[in-house]
Write an enzyme that holds these catalytic residues in place. Sequence first.
Site, PDB file in Angstrom:
ATOM      1  N   TRP A   1       0.810  -1.215   0.000  1.00 36.43           N
ATOM      2  CA  TRP A   1       0.000   0.000   0.000  1.00 36.43           C
ATOM      3  C   TRP A   1       0.845   1.267   0.000  1.00 36.43           C
ATOM      4  O   TRP A   1       0.469   2.264  -0.624  1.00 36.43           O
ATOM      5  CB  TRP A   1      -1.007  -0.009   1.147  1.00 36.43           C
ATOM      6  CG  TRP A   1      -2.085  -1.029   0.927  1.00 36.43           C
ATOM      7  CD1 TRP A   1      -2.297  -2.176   1.639  1.00 36.43           C
ATOM      8  CD2 TRP A   1      -3.075  -1.032  -0.114  1.00 36.43           C
ATOM      9  NE1 TRP A   1      -3.354  -2.878   1.110  1.00 36.43           N
ATOM     10  CE2 TRP A   1      -3.855  -2.200   0.045  1.00 36.43           C
ATOM     11  CE3 TRP A   1      -3.380  -0.164  -1.172  1.00 36.43           C
ATOM     12  CZ2 TRP A   1      -4.916  -2.517  -0.812  1.00 36.43           C
ATOM     13  CZ3 TRP A   1      -4.448  -0.479  -2.023  1.00 36.43           C
ATOM     14  CH2 TRP A   1      -5.189  -1.638  -1.827  1.00 36.43           C
TER      15      TRP A   1
ATOM     16  N   ASP B   1      -1.526   6.482   6.529  1.00 28.82           N
ATOM     17  CA  ASP B   1      -2.618   5.642   6.054  1.00 28.82           C
ATOM     18  C   ASP B   1      -2.907   4.613   7.144  1.00 28.82           C
ATOM     19  O   ASP B   1      -2.123   3.693   7.362  1.00 28.82           O
ATOM     20  CB  ASP B   1      -2.202   4.952   4.743  1.00 28.82           C
ATOM     21  CG  ASP B   1      -3.267   4.000   4.211  1.00 28.82           C
ATOM     22  OD1 ASP B   1      -4.301   3.798   4.874  1.00 28.82           O
ATOM     23  OD2 ASP B   1      -3.046   3.448   3.103  1.00 28.82           O
TER      24      ASP B   1
ATOM     25  N   LYS C   1     -12.204  -1.701   6.155  1.00 24.67           N
ATOM     26  CA  LYS C   1     -11.355  -2.695   6.806  1.00 24.67           C
ATOM     27  C   LYS C   1     -11.814  -2.886   8.256  1.00 24.67           C
ATOM     28  O   LYS C   1     -12.093  -3.976   8.687  1.00 24.67           O
ATOM     29  CB  LYS C   1      -9.890  -2.268   6.783  1.00 24.67           C
ATOM     30  CG  LYS C   1      -9.361  -1.909   5.400  1.00 24.67           C
ATOM     31  CD  LYS C   1      -9.319  -3.119   4.465  1.00 24.67           C
ATOM     32  CE  LYS C   1      -9.167  -2.718   3.005  1.00 24.67           C
ATOM     33  NZ  LYS C   1      -7.930  -2.100   2.627  1.00 24.67           N
TER      34      LYS C   1
END
Length: 360
Positions: free
Chosen positions: A102, A172, A196
């Site tokens: 990511w 993040d 998530k």
Amino acid sequence: MYDRVFNFSAGPAMMPEPVLEEIRDEMMNYRGSGMCVMEMSHRSAVFQTIVDEAEQDLRDLMGIPDNYRVLFIQGGATLQFSMIPMNLMKNGRAVYIETGAWSKKAIAEAKKVGEVIVAASAKDKNYTYIPDCSDLDIPADADYVYICENETIHGVTWPSLPNTKGHTLVSDQSSMFLSKPCSVSDYGMIYAGVQKNVGPAGMVVAIIREDLIRDDLTNLPVYLQYSTHAGSGSMYNTPNCWAIYCCGKVFKYLKSIGGLEEMHRRNLDKAQVFYDFLDQSQLFTGTVEKDFRSLMNIPFVTGSKELDAEVVAATKAAGYDNLKGHKSVGGLRASVYNAMPKAGVEALVDFLKKFEAQHG
Ligand SMILES: *Cc1c(COP(=O)(O)O)cnc(C)c1O
């Protein structure tokens, strides 16, 4: 009654059952409004209350200081990979730490906007650890330092934040949001795709310090300016009403169980069950160095692709779903977000122990 499975998906993922039940109960008629929240005008007073309460409950949970704005933005966490450099690069250069899939994606997007300095990377060991970031080489004019605080695919997490040497930290937190207490003032910006650890897909919560929100970016598409969202209470256009509503319920639920300290205690307890199992297993091995193990995403392998696939099929048949590792890394992965009960982890561990006894 509903015959639900233990869902170990990396996202979208499990929601707390009391929240799903409340949503079910309000589905046909939200609190006397005569309609479902899905059918409701985002300009109505009843919806405004839903948004206001969601923001306030999140502020209470995280202790968000008054000089931070809370924004609900569409486009997922992925759009933030672009919005962050577009909005925060004043001098045109930023420092990124490469710790997995990511952060790599964020780096690729930021490179389209300005100069990206990758000050540390864990690529050398296939993203199984967090590099030492206590004394990074950060140019004085770097606009910010960017991290992915929990790498969902590689299963690594930051034990402590990098030393940014006074620069703005951007994080993040998609796959760890609200999993433990967070000192918001250590960051310039925190953001998280909610599917998530919090709610339904399609929305990001962005927590951003006011002084980072610029109003001189009029050449940017209006939707990509943080000032647009900040100036309109996250309702410049129709927001993701459903996600805001569901997330708001999860915020209230987290407050009701004792807040983020209690959530963290439960998450530590739960992950311990799985890591203890991995550490004594002869068949299964965790892929991440111990100091950097995620509480949320636990990648592991048998060492044989065929056997990994057998585990995926056997667990699925037994009611433990989505244990296949991400296609980019293979193997297995158990995501044990906030809403996964400890009983789910214990049951999976029992199953894997039996599997090991039969295949040892
Ligand atoms: C899932 C994920 C993303 C991407 O989220 P989308 O909402 O699908 O865009 C970004 N960062 C992390 C850490 C993630 O886990």
